[in-house]
Design a protein around this motif. Structure first.
Motif, PDB file in Angstrom:
ATOM      1  N   PRO A   1       0.829  -1.210   0.000  1.00 33.43           N
ATOM      2  CA  PRO A   1       0.000   0.000   0.000  1.00 33.43           C
ATOM      3  C   PRO A   1       0.863   1.260   0.000  1.00 33.43           C
ATOM      4  N   TYR A   2       0.414   2.251  -0.773  1.00 35.13           N
ATOM      5  CA  TYR A   2       1.260   3.422  -1.022  1.00 35.13           C
ATOM      6  C   TYR A   2       0.422   4.690  -0.992  1.00 35.13           C
ATOM      7  N   ARG A   3       1.135   5.760  -0.830  1.00 31.71           N
ATOM      8  CA  ARG A   3       0.595   7.104  -1.020  1.00 31.71           C
ATOM      9  C   ARG A   3       1.755   7.990  -1.442  1.00 31.71           C
ATOM     10  N   VAL A   4       1.559   8.724  -2.544  1.00 34.23           N
ATOM     11  CA  VAL A   4       2.615   9.607  -3.026  1.00 34.23           C
ATOM     12  C   VAL A   4       1.962  10.894  -3.534  1.00 34.23           C
ATOM     13  N   ALA A   5       2.586  12.012  -3.201  1.00 36.88           N
ATOM     14  CA  ALA A   5       2.093  13.320  -3.609  1.00 36.88           C
ATOM     15  C   ALA A   5       3.267  14.144  -4.116  1.00 36.88           C
ATOM     16  N   GLY A   6       2.967  15.151  -4.917  1.00 36.65           N
ATOM     17  CA  GLY A   6       4.023  16.005  -5.420  1.00 36.65           C
ATOM     18  C   GLY A   6       3.503  16.935  -6.496  1.00 36.65           C
ATOM     19  N   GLU A   7       4.457  17.439  -7.285  1.00 38.55           N
ATOM     20  CA  GLU A   7       4.126  18.365  -8.366  1.00 38.55           C
ATOM     21  C   GLU A   7       4.379  17.677  -9.699  1.00 38.55           C
ATOM     22  N   LEU A   8       3.401  17.826 -10.590  1.00 35.61           N
ATOM     23  CA  LEU A   8       3.505  17.235 -11.922  1.00 35.61           C
ATOM     24  C   LEU A   8       3.734  18.347 -12.934  1.00 35.61           C
ATOM     25  N   ARG A   9       4.762  18.148 -13.765  1.00 34.45           N
ATOM     26  CA  ARG A   9       5.010  19.055 -14.875  1.00 34.45           C
ATOM     27  C   ARG A   9       5.217  18.221 -16.128  1.00 34.45           C
ATOM     28  N   MET A  10       4.534  18.639 -17.203  1.00 32.16           N
ATOM     29  CA  MET A  10       4.635  17.881 -18.446  1.00 32.16           C
ATOM     30  C   MET A  10       4.649  18.855 -19.614  1.00 32.16           C
ATOM     31  N   ARG A  11       5.668  18.748 -20.459  1.00 35.50           N
ATOM     32  CA  ARG A  11       5.742  19.545 -21.681  1.00 35.50           C
ATOM     33  C   ARG A  11       6.088  18.612 -22.833  1.00 35.50           C
ATOM     34  N   LYS A  12       5.163  18.511 -23.748  1.00 37.16           N
ATOM     35  CA  LYS A  12       5.310  17.608 -24.887  1.00 37.16           C
ATOM     36  C   LYS A  12       5.553  16.188 -24.391  1.00 37.16           C
ATOM     37  N   ASP A  13       6.771  15.638 -24.652  1.00 32.52           N
ATOM     38  CA  ASP A  13       6.995  14.230 -24.320  1.00 32.52           C
ATOM     39  C   ASP A  13       7.799  14.042 -23.039  1.00 32.52           C
ATOM     40  N   LEU A  14       7.982  15.098 -22.269  1.00 30.92           N
ATOM     41  CA  LEU A  14       8.769  15.005 -21.037  1.00 30.92           C
ATOM     42  C   LEU A  14       7.868  15.212 -19.820  1.00 30.92           C
ATOM     43  N   VAL A  15       7.864  14.185 -18.922  1.00 35.09           N
ATOM     44  CA  VAL A  15       7.051  14.238 -17.704  1.00 35.09           C
ATOM     45  C   VAL A  15       8.001  14.316 -16.508  1.00 35.09           C
ATOM     46  N   ARG A  16       7.698  15.265 -15.600  1.00 30.80           N
ATOM     47  CA  ARG A  16       8.516  15.397 -14.387  1.00 30.80           C
ATOM     48  C   ARG A  16       7.615  15.348 -13.159  1.00 30.80           C
TER      49      ARG A  16
END
Length: 806
Positions: A642-657
């Motif tokens: 069991p998991y829980r993860v939070a954060g900031e998502l940034r995506m531009r074209k084909d790059l996901v961070r």
């Protein structure tokens, strides 16, 4: 009696003598009148007075006859002819006019005769003369003149030659022919000031050359006097138009009837290349040369290149044959009782166009079937052309998106609707394109003052159908609209397969959308989308609302679904849908998605959502095991507790961070950053840290279950698996590893754990470097040893080296 004047030198002398004779005759008439008055007073005294009156009356009559004869001679003189040439030239804005000779036959009827009439063309024209008439004869009724009427019993034109031309710059040989102040009286009746009883034309010829449209026509015309009917005008011509041969055959009523006004019979056949047309009817009013009414027949085989003539070379028009009743009244053209065959389609109905300041179009057409391929609407046999068109469309859309917002672009494209009014009622029993067939296709609506009213739009396909109604208005900046559509098992894949979308599913439900000030409003909308080939079912409900924090307008989308047999539910709010492709505008998104016990919460924004140009926001993902999302998402997530993860998502074209990650896996915490490049072969970079690592939380990565004792976190499924594993013999689990996901990607992972909890291994910390490239997996592990645990293992099992030696 005829008087001729052939010698120029004697003209002045004879004219002077005529004037002297007239003066003398006038003086004698005055004396005679006085004498007659005196004789009348003495009638009782002189018995011979009546005889004298008779003598003097005869003298007066002879004088009057002498004056008339003198005037007749003057009219036939060269002076009169030159005066006539000058008057006509002035009326034609100074164009040169010449008459070789003229004559008057003072018989019964009075006959005026002219020879060699010429009106010049401009210097640049090929033909020197615009009009060259060998002879003109006019017979005038004396009896009508005595009654005060002018009746021309006969008008005869011998060998009239008319030559007109237009240059490439648009200037015509007849330009500026009439003075600007010599305009027609629009309020006049258009009737001639005389009656014309007969017109005869012999060996007429008309030529027209137009460099602006590459046209050259040569026409012969004459009158024919059949034995059993009135005179007819006969016209036969040929020529060329833009390289195609032109032929013309025209038969009409008597020309005198045409000049007299009123209705006038007309029949013609014309051909332009393979395009043929015929008309049999009349001119309702000769004063209006386009007031046609009659039967029209048009035949245009595919070889006629009708698309090229219409300046639409991309169209692939089929064979066409049309019969209709053509009518023109004032500025309105209509085709009634249309019976046409276009390719394999039979067409009936009516068409009307009023070419007024604000054009009005009225269309009522019915067809049994329509094949769009025959009209070049779909190019189904050329994927390369489709791809090129899509690239061009995308390029144009990107350029447009960089300039103005989407709603304004739509308004500009719809701007022509504000310049025309229309009434449309179309119905087609079957529309086909490729292997797709739509039935009962109908469109009924109106366009007035820029407002489009859709009374009914309908199409059916087997057991599917769609029906829509609504309205739309636009100005130069935005659009306003209201649309209500109902779908019944609408098979999008079947309908759009020829256009390259065979994978789409079936749509059911109702869509009620409105546009106001460039913003989308949704109300009472509920649709269900099913795609069996993708094992997908999606229910969508929508309504207009606002974001809680800002009261900004939003669209709420919520519902349930199932993919690959896995159920899910969602409830999200998104920004106004008309800004989907606005490059400078962020599109807010907030809400949640759940699937069984897994949940994703998002709060962020997207630029150009249709292309996912840029995504930024916060997220929180939790659940019993990430691998349980693989069937739903199509990803290859690892099996974990069991998991829980939070954060900031940034995506531009084909790059996901994924930045500033913070969460836990089982009893272990985790933080760090992750980058993922999406491509045919994806690449993963990760830098992860744990303050506390319970090593058995990673056991699912190798097919084993985590520890399930007191205080340990494990899902119910993992607990059942641990129980099964405890009953199995051996050390390693027998679960098969799924390596397909690893074969499709490369990775570079750095992981560090400050405190490691693991049984039977003397490890206190861990630093792990993992690389995956081309299917080869390499790892380098550095561990911190726990001395107390190592001593315990050594007392129990001896040194590892000695154990290995044994």
């Amino acid at each position: 009696m005829r008087f001729r004047q052939d010698e120029p030198d004697g003209l002045l002398a004879q004219t002077a003598g005529l004037i002297d004779a007239l003066h003398e005759l006038s003086a004698r008439l005055s004396i005679m009148t006085m004498l007659m008055q005196q004789d009348a007073n003495k009638t009782e005294e002189d018995g011979d007075s009546m005889g004298r009156i008779a003598r003097w009356s005869l003298i007066v009559l002879l004088g009057l006859v002498t004056i008339v004869i003198a005037l007749m001679w003057l009219v036939e003189s060269r002076w009169a002819r030159e005066l006539l040439e000058d008057q006509v030239s002035q009326r034609l804005n100074g164009r040169e006019v010449a008459i070789d000779a003229h004559d008057i036959d003072w018989g019964w009827p009075l006959s005026l005769q002219f020879k060699g009439i010429r009106i010049a063309n401009p210097d640049w024209a090929t033909n020197e003369q615009m009009l060259d008439l060998a002879a003109l004869e006019i017979d005038i009724s004396f009896a009508a003149l005595f009654k005060g009427n002018l009746v021309l019993e006969r008008l005869y034109l011998n060998q009239p030659r008319i030559h007109l031309a237009r240059r490439e710059d648009g200037r015509a040989s007849w330009s500026n022919l009439m003075p600007e102040d010599d305009e027609k009286d629009e309020s006049g009746s258009g009737e001639l000031p005389f009656e014309l009883q007969a017109v005869d034309i012999d060996q007429g010829r008309f030529t027209y050359q137009d460099e602006s449209v590459d046209a050259d026509v040569d026409v012969d015309f004459r009158t024919e006097d059949p034995n059993d009917g009135p005179r007819r005008l006969i016209v036969d011509g040929e020529g060329n138009y833009q390289g195609d041969p032109v032929t013309l055959r025209l038969r009409s009523g008597a020309p005198s009837k045409a000049l007299a006004g009123g209705s006038y019979p007309l029949e013609f056949q014309a051909a332009l290349g393979k395009l043929e047309a015929s008309f049999d009817g009349k001119l309702k009013d000769v004063a209006k040369p386009l007031s046609l009414h009659g039967k029209l027949d048009v035949s245009a085989p595919q070889q006629a290149n009708l698309a090229g003539l219409l300046d639409r070379p991309a169209l692939d028009l089929p064979d066409m044959a049309l019969q209709a009743v053509l009518d023109h009244d004032d500025k309105r053209w209509t085709l009634e009782d249309i019976d046409a065959q276009i390719g394999e389609s039979a067409l009936t109905g009516s068409l009307g166009v009023a070419l007024t300041e604000r054009p009005q179009i009225d269309v009522t057409l019915n067809a049994d079937k329509l094949k769009l391929e025959q009209w070049g609407v779909t190019d189904l046999d050329s994927p390369a052309k489709q791809e090129k068109a899509e690239e061009k469309t995308e390029e144009n859309a990107q350029q447009a998106a960089e300039e103005i917002p989407l709603n304004q672009r739509l308004a500009q494209r719809l701007a022509p609707l504000d310049k025309v009014d229309a009434q449309v009622d179309l119905s087609v029993q079957a529309v086909s394109y490729g292997d797709t067939r739509l039935e009962e296709v109908a469109l009924k609506g109106s366009l007035e003052q820029g407002r489009l009213e859709l009374e009914r739009v309908h199409a059916a396909q087997s057991d599917s159908e769609i029906t829509a109604q609504g309205w739309l208005e636009s100005d130069s900046r935005t659009i306003s609209a209201d649309l209500d559509a109902r779908m019944k098992t609408l098979d999008l894949g079947q309908a759009l397969a020829p256009l390259g979308y065979p994978e789409l599913g079936v749509l059911d439900g109702r869509l009620h959308a409105g546009f106001n000030q460039g913003k989308l409003k949704l109300d009472d909308t509920s649709v269900v989308y099913r795609a069996p080939d993708q094992n997908l079912m999606l229910q969508v409900k929508a309504e207009s609302t606002t974001f809680d924090a800002t009261d900004q307008e939003a669209v709420r989308l919520w519902g349930e679904g199932r993919r690959e047999g896995i159920p899910f539910a969602y409830d999200v709010k998104v920004g106004p849908l008309l800004t989907l492709n606005s490059p400078d505008k962020r599109y807010p998104v907030t809400g949640w998605v759940t699937s069984r016990k897994s949940r994703l919460d998002v709060d962020g924004s997207i630029e150009q959502p249709l292309k996912l140009s840029y995504v930024r926001g916060t997220f929180e993902l939790s659940g019993p095991n990430p691998a349980r999302l693989n069937r739903l998402t199509g990803l290859d997530l690892p099996a974990l507790p069991p998991y829980r993860v939070a954060g900031e998502l940034r995506m531009r074209k084909d790059l996901v961070r994924l930045l500033d990650l913070d969460g836990h896996l089982g009893d272990s915490d985790i933080s760090g950053d992750v980058r993922l490049r999406l491509d045919e072969r994806s690449m993963l970079w990760a830098t992860l840290n744990s303050r506390q690592l319970d090593l058995d939380d990673l056991a699912p990565l190798f097919g084993a279950a985590p520890q399930t004792g007191a205080g340990e976190r494990a899902s119910a499924q993992q607990q059942r698996r641990a129980a099964r594993q405890a009953r199995q013999p051996g050390i390693f689990p027998d679960a098969k590893w799924n390596l397909e996901g690893l074969r499709r990607m490369d990775a570079d992972v750095v992981y560090r754990a400050d405190n490691v909890q693991v049984e039977d291994i003397p490890m206190s910390s861990l630093k792990l470097n993992l690389t995956l490239e081309g299917g080869r997996f390499d790892s380098r592990t550095l561990g911190g040893w726990n001395r107390r645990r190592a001593d315990h293992l050594e007392r129990a099992y001896g040194r590892p080296q000695r154990a290995l030696e044994r």
